[in-house]
Design a protein around this motif. Structure first.
Motif, short mmCIF file in Angstrom:
data_model
loop_
_atom_site.label_atom_id
_atom_site.label_comp_id
_atom_site.label_asym_id
_atom_site.label_seq_id
_atom_site.Cartn_x
_atom_site.Cartn_y
_atom_site.Cartn_z
N LYS A 57 0.82 -1.22 0.00
CA LYS A 57 0.00 0.00 0.00
C LYS A 57 0.84 1.26 0.00
O LYS A 57 0.53 2.25 -0.65
N LYS A 58 1.93 1.26 0.77
CA LYS A 58 2.75 2.47 0.94
C LYS A 58 3.67 2.70 -0.25
O LYS A 58 3.88 3.84 -0.66
N ALA A 59 4.22 1.63 -0.77
CA ALA A 59 5.22 1.81 -1.81
C ALA A 59 5.26 0.65 -2.78
O ALA A 59 5.18 -0.52 -2.38
N ALA A 61 8.12 0.76 -4.81
CA ALA A 61 9.50 0.67 -4.35
C ALA A 61 10.07 2.09 -4.29
O ALA A 61 9.95 2.85 -5.24
N ALA A 62 10.69 2.43 -3.14
CA ALA A 62 11.19 3.80 -2.93
C ALA A 62 12.63 3.96 -3.41
O ALA A 62 13.39 4.76 -2.87
N GLY A 63 13.01 3.19 -4.40
CA GLY A 63 14.33 3.41 -5.00
C GLY A 63 15.35 2.38 -4.61
O GLY A 63 15.06 1.42 -3.90
N ALA A 64 16.56 2.60 -5.11
CA ALA A 64 17.67 1.73 -4.72
C ALA A 64 17.91 1.92 -3.23
O ALA A 64 17.58 2.97 -2.66
N ASP A 65 18.45 0.91 -2.60
CA ASP A 65 18.72 0.95 -1.16
C ASP A 65 19.89 1.91 -0.90
O ASP A 65 21.04 1.62 -1.23
N ILE A 66 19.56 3.06 -0.32
CA ILE A 66 20.56 4.12 -0.15
C ILE A 66 21.66 3.67 0.80
O ILE A 66 22.85 3.97 0.60
N GLU A 67 21.26 2.89 1.81
CA GLU A 67 22.27 2.42 2.76
C GLU A 67 23.31 1.53 2.09
O GLU A 67 24.49 1.61 2.35
N GLY A 106 13.00 6.69 -7.98
CA GLY A 106 14.34 6.25 -8.36
C GLY A 106 14.31 4.88 -9.01
O GLY A 106 13.58 4.65 -9.98
N GLY A 107 15.10 3.96 -8.47
CA GLY A 107 15.14 2.60 -9.01
C GLY A 107 13.76 1.93 -9.00
O GLY A 107 13.49 1.06 -9.83
N GLY A 108 12.89 2.35 -8.09
CA GLY A 108 11.53 1.80 -8.06
C GLY A 108 10.72 2.25 -9.27
O GLY A 108 9.95 1.48 -9.86
N1 CO8 Z 1 16.86 3.20 0.68
C1 CO8 Z 1 16.99 2.78 1.94
N2 CO8 Z 1 16.04 2.96 2.87
C2 CO8 Z 1 14.93 3.59 2.53
C3 CO8 Z 1 14.71 4.08 1.23
C4 CO8 Z 1 15.75 3.87 0.26
N3 CO8 Z 1 15.64 4.26 -1.01
N4 CO8 Z 1 13.51 4.66 1.16
C5 CO8 Z 1 12.97 4.57 2.39
N5 CO8 Z 1 13.82 3.92 3.22
C6 CO8 Z 1 13.60 3.59 4.63
C7 CO8 Z 1 13.71 4.82 5.50
O1 CO8 Z 1 15.06 5.09 5.78
C8 CO8 Z 1 12.92 4.42 6.72
O2 CO8 Z 1 13.72 3.59 7.52
P1 CO8 Z 1 13.74 3.81 9.13
O3 CO8 Z 1 12.34 3.48 9.56
O4 CO8 Z 1 14.76 2.83 9.60
O5 CO8 Z 1 14.06 5.25 9.33
C9 CO8 Z 1 11.81 3.54 6.13
O6 CO8 Z 1 12.26 3.18 4.84
C10 CO8 Z 1 10.50 4.29 5.98
O7 CO8 Z 1 10.74 5.48 5.27
P2 CO8 Z 1 10.37 6.94 5.85
O8 CO8 Z 1 10.32 6.92 7.34
O9 CO8 Z 1 11.25 7.93 5.19
O10 CO8 Z 1 8.86 7.05 5.31
P3 CO8 Z 1 8.12 8.37 4.80
O11 CO8 Z 1 6.71 7.95 4.55
O12 CO8 Z 1 8.39 9.51 5.71
O13 CO8 Z 1 8.82 8.72 3.39
C11 CO8 Z 1 9.75 8.23 1.22
C12 CO8 Z 1 8.79 7.79 2.33
C13 CO8 Z 1 9.26 9.54 0.59
C14 CO8 Z 1 9.76 7.13 0.19
C15 CO8 Z 1 11.15 8.48 1.82
O14 CO8 Z 1 11.51 7.32 2.55
C16 CO8 Z 1 12.22 8.71 0.79
O15 CO8 Z 1 12.37 9.83 0.31
N6 CO8 Z 1 13.01 7.68 0.46
C17 CO8 Z 1 14.14 7.78 -0.44
C18 CO8 Z 1 13.70 7.93 -1.87
C19 CO8 Z 1 14.90 8.06 -2.78
O16 CO8 Z 1 15.67 8.98 -2.70
N7 CO8 Z 1 15.02 7.10 -3.71
C20 CO8 Z 1 16.05 7.15 -4.73
C21 CO8 Z 1 17.22 6.35 -4.31
S1 CO8 Z 1 18.55 6.49 -5.48
C22 CO8 Z 1 18.17 5.39 -6.70
O17 CO8 Z 1 17.12 4.80 -6.71
C23 CO8 Z 1 19.21 5.16 -7.77
C24 CO8 Z 1 18.68 4.16 -8.79
C25 CO8 Z 1 19.73 3.68 -9.70
C26 CO8 Z 1 20.27 2.36 -9.38
C27 CO8 Z 1 19.30 1.23 -9.16
C28 CO8 Z 1 20.05 0.00 -8.68
C29 CO8 Z 1 19.24 -0.91 -7.76
#
Ligand code: CO8
Length: 256
Positions: A57-59, A61-67, A106-108
């Motif tokens: 429901k929430k996602a 996929a929110a992208g590649a794993d930034i960590e 992003g990746g999602g």
């Molecule tokens: N990577 C790692 N962890 C994530 C990511 C991510 N992309 N997105 C969310 N999480 C984690 C959060 O850190 C959080 O963890 P914790 O509870 O431990 O703090 C948990 O998920 C829930 O997220 P939020 O608390 O932030 O939830 P919100 O509802 O406040 O926000 C969002 C949701 C808007 C999705 C927000 O989490 C966000 O902005 N996330 C990052 C989005 C992003 O920048 N994505 C792009 C990443 S770069 C990329 O995708 C490059 C692609 C190219 C290569 C692909 C190869 C696989």
């Protein structure tokens, strides 16, 4: 056994549900490998005709794993070659559908764009936030989005790192349909079943020809289309389809 996805089938539809809810389905490399391997397994499975990807429901996929990404170096990336798995996605022959609720970032977003059709809930959000992280899309985003919406719009979206609503994505030709959030899975399954009733070989040859349109000259495209048209006459389903028409009944396609 898979760690980050949940896999099941419903009739002729193979479903892959992304399953890392604790991180909004952020895609780590292992997860991408699991997704691709399962898509390939469904592609080979004779009982499956359509492949459907969904999140929760929430996602989507929110992208590649930034960590996982933060400590990469150019050389670690070159050696790990994470995009080799993404390239394998472009070789899937069966129709693929992304059912998107919530974030496809992003990746999602790139994962959804690698699917043939995208169906989204009204509150879905699509975007490339990479620029806000000091990087850029890497899994095909700049190429796929530009082909769909044109250079001017794609540049603006990717430069600003802004999310577009499902309605905007629909208007820009990026996705196929918008439905109520609660109906996304149901509508995606309905669309998948409609496709599952079509002649599988036709679907396959059409996908190849339509994909070539973005990637070749008009004459080359016409040639490929024509060859595939001829090839469709090698199938029993062509006989079945045309006889069913003559006999005023619905066809029953076997995929041979
Ligand atoms: N990577 C790692 N962890 C994530 C990511 C991510 N992309 N997105 C969310 N999480 C984690 C959060 O850190 C959080 O963890 P914790 O509870 O431990 O703090 C948990 O998920 C829930 O997220 P939020 O608390 O932030 O939830 P919100 O509802 O406040 O926000 C969002 C949701 C808007 C999705 C927000 O989490 C966000 O902005 N996330 C990052 C989005 C992003 O920048 N994505 C792009 C990443 S770069 C990329 O995708 C490059 C692609 C190219 C290569 C692909 C190869 C696989």
């Amino acid at each position: 056994t898979t760690k980050h996805i949940h896999v099941f089938t419903e009739g002729k539809i193979g479903v892959i549900q992304l399953n890392r809810p604790e991180v909004a389905n952020a895609l780590n490399r292992h997860m991408v490998k699991e997704i691709v391997e399962q898509m390939e397994a469904f592609d080979r499975d004779e009982t499956i005709r359509i492949i459907l990807l969904k999140g929760n429901k929430k996602a989507f996929a929110a992208g590649a794993d930034i960590e996982e990404m933060m400590d990469e170096t150019p050389l670690s990336l070159e050696l790990a070659d994470p995009f080799a798995d993404w390239d394998r996605m472009t070789l899937i022959k069966k129709p693929t559908i992304a059912a998107v609720n919530g974030f496809a970032l992003g990746g999602g977003f790139e994962l959804a764009l690698h699917c043939d059709l995208i169906l989204a809930g009204e509150n879905a959000e699509f975007g490339f936030p990479e620029v806000t992280l000091g990087v850029m899309p890497g899994a095909g985003g700049t190429q796929l989005l530009t082909r769909l919406m044109g250079r001017a719009k794609a540049l603006e979206w990717i430069w600003l790192g802004k999310s577009m609503s499902a309605e905007e994505a629909l208007r820009c030709g990026v996705i196929n349909r918008v439905v109520a959030d609660a109906l996304v899975t149901e509508e995606a399954m309905r669309l998948a079943s409609q496709l599952a009733d079509q002649a599988p070989i036709s679907l396959r040859l059409i996908k190849e020809a339509v994909n070539a349109a973005g990637d070749t000259t008009l004459m080359e495209g016409f040639k490929l289309e024509r060859k595939n048209f001829y090839l469709s006459f090698a199938s029993q389903d062509q006989k079945e389809g045309m006889h069913a028409f003559k006999e005023k009944r619905s066809p029953s396609f076997k995929g041979v």
